[in-house]
Motif scaffolding. Structure first.
Motif, short mmCIF file in Angstrom:
data_model
loop_
_atom_site.label_atom_id
_atom_site.label_comp_id
_atom_site.label_asym_id
_atom_site.label_seq_id
_atom_site.Cartn_x
_atom_site.Cartn_y
_atom_site.Cartn_z
N GLY A 6 1.01 -1.15 0.19
CA GLY A 6 0.01 -0.02 0.01
C GLY A 6 0.85 1.19 0.25
N MET A 7 0.68 2.23 -0.93
CA MET A 7 1.56 3.44 -1.11
C MET A 7 0.86 4.57 -1.07
SD MET A 7 4.23 4.09 -4.28
CE MET A 7 5.26 2.66 -4.04
N ILE A 115 -3.00 -6.95 7.90
CA ILE A 115 -3.71 -6.32 6.99
C ILE A 115 -3.24 -4.86 6.82
CG2 ILE A 115 -6.27 -5.26 6.69
CD1 ILE A 115 -7.29 -7.76 8.29
N VAL A 116 -3.51 -4.36 5.56
CA VAL A 116 -3.25 -3.15 5.36
C VAL A 116 -4.72 -2.44 4.88
CG1 VAL A 116 -2.62 -1.15 3.72
CG2 VAL A 116 -1.01 -2.99 4.65
N MET A 128 -3.73 5.61 5.88
CA MET A 128 -3.48 4.14 5.62
C MET A 128 -2.85 3.60 6.98
SD MET A 128 -1.48 2.55 2.38
CE MET A 128 0.17 3.39 2.77
N PHE A 129 -3.24 2.53 7.46
CA PHE A 129 -2.72 1.78 8.64
C PHE A 129 -2.44 0.37 8.37
CE2 PHE A 129 -6.01 4.90 9.49
CZ PHE A 129 -5.51 5.45 10.72
N MET A 130 -1.51 -0.34 8.88
CA MET A 130 -1.17 -1.42 8.86
C MET A 130 -1.66 -2.26 10.34
SD MET A 130 2.59 -3.29 8.82
CE MET A 130 2.78 -3.11 7.04
N TYR A 146 4.84 3.98 2.62
CA TYR A 146 4.39 2.58 2.23
C TYR A 146 4.50 1.57 3.16
CZ TYR A 146 9.20 2.00 0.96
OH TYR A 146 10.66 1.91 1.02
N PHE A 147 3.45 0.45 2.92
CA PHE A 147 3.31 -0.68 3.90
C PHE A 147 3.46 -1.80 2.88
CE2 PHE A 147 0.62 1.96 7.07
CZ PHE A 147 1.91 2.06 7.91
#
Length: 245
Positions: A6-7, A115-116, A128-130, A146-147
């Motif tokens: 995820g960016m 999960i992202v 955005m979260f990890m 990014y994750f």
């Protein structure tokens, strides 16, 4: 194994995921790992999953059931912020791992997943979260733009060298394909097709999606071009000389 990225960009958010799942090298299948929900002109939420397939499928089904229940309880479709969306999904993930683990003979660690989640809700910026197996999470920011989930080590050097927040979606997607191609060539447990989802900031409507199969002309062009570019770069470096010792 899985590889998902995820960016976060100035332009919005980009998500890419492989689709390979396996229970051994001779038992490989394709399963979706990227999911998206929306309330038109109010919110867009994208989720990517990695880890035990039984766990991630259960989590996605519970999130969907909760979102569609209409009983007034909080869900990802009515939570007041992306922070609360991450908390809801984190709680579901933690409880699912504990429940599945308690029903079997294996330790709950065998059912771990990560999960992202990212998107935008009207009134706040894209976020955005990890989310970790324990249900806790971190948010992306300038130092973590990014994750990555799953098999991260082969694709991370590509992202670390070439990522910039001002990348266009088109350049970011090219960068992600190079990162995924490098990972796929290094680990048989990550594979095509690749799923892509894009969200443009402030639009509050879903952006384009695409699935890159092995036969995809653009993917094949980038894969071949990157291999040739690496070879040219290597050949251009000065040769080692024993006379320098």
């Amino acid at each position: 194994m899985t590889y998902c990225v995820g960016m976060r960009l100035n332009q919005g958010l980009v998500f890419m995921s492989d689709t390979r799942t396996n229970a051994g090298v001779d038992n490989v299948s394709v399963n979706q790992k990227l999911f998206r929900w929306e309330v038109p002109q109010e919110r867009v939420v994208t989720v990517m999953t990695a880890g035990n397939l039984a766990t991630t499928q259960t989590v996605i089904n519970l999130v969907e059931e909760q979102a569609q229940s209409g009983d007034g309880s909080q869900s990802i479709l009515n939570a007041p912020s992306m922070f609360r969306v991450a908390r809801l999904i984190g709680k579901i993930l933690r409880e699912t791992i504990q429940e599945i683990g308690s029903e079997g003979s294996e330790e709950s660690s065998a059912f771990r997943a990560s999960i992202v989640v990212g998107g935008q809700i009207r009134g706040e910026s894209p976020r955005m979260f990890m989310i970790y197996p324990e249900g806790n999470f971190i948010e992306s920011g300038p130092d973590t733009p990014y994750f990555q989930l799953g098999e991260t080590k082969y694709g991370k050097p590509i992202l670390a060298r070439a990522y910039r927040p001002d990348l266009t979606f088109e350049h970011a997607i090219k960068l992600l394909i190079v990162s995924f191609d490098s990972t796929i060539k290094s680990n048989l447990l990550v594979g095509l097709p690749l799923d892509l989802s894009v969200y443009e900031a402030e639009t509050l409507v879903p952006g384009p999606t695409r699935r890159f199969a092995e036969s995809d002309a653009y993917y094949r062009t980038i894969s071949k071009g990157w291999s040739q570019a690496i070879q040219l770069a290597f050949d251009s470096l000065p040769d080692f000389s024993f006379g320098d010792i």
